[in-house]
Design a protein around this motif. Structure first.
Motif, PDB file in Angstrom:
ATOM      1  N   ILE A  43       7.843   0.447  -6.106  1.00  0.00           N
ATOM      2  CA  ILE A  43       7.225   0.059  -4.839  1.00  0.00           C
ATOM      3  C   ILE A  43       6.804   1.301  -4.082  1.00  0.00           C
ATOM      4  N   ILE A 121       4.716  -3.061  -6.937  1.00  0.00           N
ATOM      5  CA  ILE A 121       4.354  -3.487  -5.589  1.00  0.00           C
ATOM      6  C   ILE A 121       3.616  -2.347  -4.898  1.00  0.00           C
ATOM      7  N   ASN A 123       2.237  -1.032  -1.610  1.00  0.00           N
ATOM      8  CA  ASN A 123       2.531  -1.365  -0.212  1.00  0.00           C
ATOM      9  C   ASN A 123       2.217  -0.231   0.764  1.00  0.00           C
ATOM     10  N   ILE A 170       1.914  -6.914  -7.241  1.00  0.00           N
ATOM     11  CA  ILE A 170       1.822  -7.533  -5.919  1.00  0.00           C
ATOM     12  C   ILE A 170       1.262  -6.504  -4.949  1.00  0.00           C
ATOM     13  N   THR A 172      -0.257  -5.423  -1.060  1.00  0.00           N
ATOM     14  CA  THR A 172      -0.155  -5.743   0.357  1.00  0.00           C
ATOM     15  C   THR A 172      -1.528  -5.628   1.008  1.00  0.00           C
ATOM     16  N   TYR A 256       7.073 -11.846  -1.105  1.00  0.00           N
ATOM     17  CA  TYR A 256       7.037 -10.945  -2.261  1.00  0.00           C
ATOM     18  C   TYR A 256       8.013 -11.420  -3.337  1.00  0.00           C
TER      19      TYR A 256
END
Length: 282
Positions: A43, A121, A123, A170, A172, A256
């Motif tokens: 992340i 992720i 982000n 994923i 953001t 998430y």
């Protein structure tokens, strides 16, 4: 009834959670149920704000995490402590996601430490108030794009060879990708680009069984807010939502988790909106 935050501001991006009053709420509400048991997660921007809440929640659900952050060492160490308190492991690495070489080193370090990669992720973000479009500096706009969209692509490029069938990406995004934000013009453009990246990448990776989705938060109480806006605007932040307040990182993190676990196995190319009812109706 509306409820804002105390007037405050910070003098550098992306802000420090340790200096915020009140501190954001980042702790999960429910006990873990093993939905990410044994999963390896990387992340970016995981030291504070939404990234911290996601890291703690994922650790509670059984994941191990590699966390990239810019230079907020105190915040990052606290997030690692919180992850470990949940029984997880945390690898921290400071650096600039706008540089491809750092993204490559970060992913390589995560794979070396944990042996594989299951979930990426994206982000990390930065934003600046722009009062006049004519005054947006070329180098400043490039900086925002490098962090907010180039960095996402660099991370995908570094991670893709390690993701297997069932893997997740994923991203953001933000409500500003859908409704715009006149004072955050370049930031809003990058968040719109993230939606396009999510949709395009989901189609490209569908045959590999890798699912790509996004979360579009509304006004959430994170270090980026006092680091971006003057104190009087911070005091009003989020009070114009239908729920009359800004959201907390802990209220975004479950989106998430849903996208990372098997509950979302028939979902790709989509964006979940967590914005207190602020999503535009048209």
């Amino acid at each position: 009834m509306t409820s804002g935050m105390p007037a405050q501001e910070q003098d550098r991006q992306p802000g420090r959670e340790a200096e915020m009053r009140p501190a954001p709420d980042y702790m999960p509400v429910y006990p873990g149920s093993g939905r990410l048991k044994g999963k390896i997660v990387v992340i970016t921007g995981g030291d504070s704000g939404i990234g911290r809440a996601v890291s703690i929640l994922f650790a509670r659900e059984g994941a191990k995490l590699a966390i990239a952050y810019k230079d907020e060492d105190e915040d990052a160490r606290e997030t690692a402590r919180l992850v470990e308190a949940e029984g997880g492991e945390a690898l921290l690495m400071a650096g600039d996601v706008g540089k491809k070489a750092f993204c490559e080193r970060f992913v390589a370090a995560a794979v070396e430490r944990f042996g594989r990669l299951d979930i990426l992720i994206n982000n990390a973000a930065e934003q600046y108030v722009r009062e006049d479009i004519a005054d947006i500096p070329e180098e400043g706009m490039e900086r925002v794009f490098r962090t907010n969209i180039f960095g996402y692509v660099f991370m995908v490029q570094a991670a893709i060879e390690h993701l297997r069938r069932g893997g997740r990406i994923i991203n953001t995004s933000s409500i500003v990708a859908y409704r715009g934000q006149p004072q955050l013009l370049d930031y809003a453009m990058t968040k719109g680009a993230i939606v396009a990246l999510t949709r395009s990448l989901s189609a490209r990776l569908a045959d590999k069984g890798i699912l790509v989705n996004a979360v579009a938060p509304g006004p959430i109480w994170t270090p980026l807010i006092p680091a971006s806006f003057p104190a009087d605007k911070v005091a009003e932040f989020g009070t114009d939502t239908p729920l009359g307040r800004p959201g907390q990182p802990a209220e975004v993190a479950p989106a998430y988790l849903f996208l990372a676990c098997e509950d979302s196995r028939f979902m790709t190319g989509q964006t979940i909106h967590v914005d207190g009812g602020d999503y535009p109706s048209s």
